[in-house]
Design an enzyme around this catalytic site. Sequence first.
Site, PDB file in Angstrom:
ATOM      1  CE  LYS A  34      -2.438   1.589   3.655  1.00  0.00           C
ATOM      2  NZ  LYS A  34      -2.354   3.052   3.666  1.00  0.00           N
ATOM      3  CG  ASP A  62      -4.913   4.414   1.742  1.00  0.00           C
ATOM      4  OD1 ASP A  62      -6.071   4.784   1.450  1.00  0.00           O
ATOM      5  OD2 ASP A  62      -4.532   4.232   2.919  1.00  0.00           O
ATOM      6  CE  LYS A  64      -7.179   6.539   4.564  1.00  0.00           C
ATOM      7  NZ  LYS A  64      -5.747   6.201   4.443  1.00  0.00           N
ATOM      8  CG  ASP A  67     -11.891  18.356  -4.074  1.00  0.00           C
ATOM      9  OD1 ASP A  67     -12.860  19.135  -4.249  1.00  0.00           O
ATOM     10  OD2 ASP A  67     -10.725  18.755  -3.930  1.00  0.00           O
ATOM     11  CB  THR A 117      -8.970   2.272  11.844  1.00  0.00           C
ATOM     12  OG1 THR A 117      -7.839   2.641  11.067  1.00  0.00           O
ATOM     13  CG2 THR A 117      -9.808   1.295  11.049  1.00  0.00           C
ATOM     14  NE  ARG A 208       1.806   2.938  12.773  1.00  0.00           N
ATOM     15  CZ  ARG A 208       0.975   3.768  13.396  1.00  0.00           C
ATOM     16  NH1 ARG A 208       1.458   4.763  14.118  1.00  0.00           N
ATOM     17  NH2 ARG A 208      -0.335   3.613  13.287  1.00  0.00           N
TER      18      ARG A 208
HETATM   19  O1  C5P Z   1       0.883   1.304  10.831  1.00  0.00           O
HETATM   20  P1  C5P Z   1      -0.559   0.897  10.750  1.00  0.00           P
HETATM   21  O2  C5P Z   1      -0.773  -0.600  10.732  1.00  0.00           O
HETATM   22  O3  C5P Z   1      -1.411   1.616  11.766  1.00  0.00           O
HETATM   23  O4  C5P Z   1      -0.992   1.426   9.306  1.00  0.00           O
HETATM   24  C1  C5P Z   1      -2.308   1.470   8.910  1.00  0.00           C
HETATM   25  C2  C5P Z   1      -2.418   2.072   7.537  1.00  0.00           C
HETATM   26  O5  C5P Z   1      -3.779   2.045   7.155  1.00  0.00           O
HETATM   27  C3  C5P Z   1      -1.967   3.522   7.395  1.00  0.00           C
HETATM   28  O6  C5P Z   1      -1.277   3.598   6.139  1.00  0.00           O
HETATM   29  C4  C5P Z   1      -3.252   4.335   7.328  1.00  0.00           C
HETATM   30  O7  C5P Z   1      -3.163   5.421   6.454  1.00  0.00           O
HETATM   31  C5  C5P Z   1      -4.223   3.323   6.736  1.00  0.00           C
HETATM   32  N1  C5P Z   1      -5.641   3.506   7.061  1.00  0.00           N
HETATM   33  C6  C5P Z   1      -6.135   3.529   8.366  1.00  0.00           C
HETATM   34  N2  C5P Z   1      -7.490   3.693   8.594  1.00  0.00           N
HETATM   35  C7  C5P Z   1      -8.324   3.790   7.554  1.00  0.00           C
HETATM   36  C8  C5P Z   1      -7.827   3.751   6.239  1.00  0.00           C
HETATM   37  C9  C5P Z   1      -6.474   3.587   6.034  1.00  0.00           C
HETATM   38  O8  C5P Z   1      -5.372   3.391   9.311  1.00  0.00           O
HETATM   39  N3  C5P Z   1      -9.635   3.882   7.767  1.00  0.00           N
END
Ligand code: C5P
Length: 236
Positions: A34, A62, A64, A67, A117, A208
């Site tokens: 991603k 991603d 997002k 607009d 999230t 992460r």
């Molecule tokens: O590091 P981590 O596992 O928290 O990464 C989650 C990824 O998912 C990030 O790149 C974040 O931008 C993305 N994301 C999110 N919540 C959403 C959509 C995408 O955390 N609703």
Amino acid sequence: MSNRAPIAVALDAPNLETAARWAGLVTPYVSTVKIGLQLYLRYGPDAVDSIRGASGVKVFLDLKLHDIPVTVAGAARAVARLRPAILTVHAAGGAAMIKAAIQAAPQTSIAAVTVLTSLGDDDLAAIGMARSASDAVRRLALMAVEAGARGLVCSPNEVAAVRAEVGPEITLITPGIRPAGTDAQDQARIATPEAALMAGADLLVIGRPITGAPDPGAAAAMLGAALRRLAATPGT
Ligand code: C5P
């Protein structure tokens, strides 16, 4: 389940060298990588080309987008030539905006982000959304699917309810994944990879917990193996 686990590794790196290194380490084990705003805003299309490389891994862009419909259509058209497998838009942009993205990028699966999230119920109240996160997710999910979205992004906590609303054909993508015993960091609505899969998620976004591990390749391999074991367990 194929050799590559249904995981999208979030390559949220400060530079392309680091992201490409992570991608090289994890692509033997995961279906998707991603590319998000951090990388795309710095390197643009080059980020997609060099991450995809020769590995055949699917690229999830991603961005997002959020607009007015004509602007989102232009943006989706601009990135469609990069052939991302998945491109995200915010469901809160409304049905016309989602339709515009779908029409502008017909070869790409447009996934609608329901509620980030990182937001809990208190955060939603602060931005004027009076109902709970799970209510908001369900409402946005239905609207997005009616507008033509074939994928939805929601937290693992809402997957089962969303699946019940939208049926089996829609790809449910879940960030907010944290293996048992790891730190939630800035995520609020979280679950373990196993719980997310069992609730009905199709693709787990994991950043992460993999990219912050001492050996991202080993971390991806371990998570992939755990998911494969789960898929092979009768009754799951
Ligand atoms: O590091 P981590 O596992 O928290 O990464 C989650 C990824 O998912 C990030 O790149 C974040 O931008 C993305 N994301 C999110 N919540 C959403 C959509 C995408 O955390 N609703």
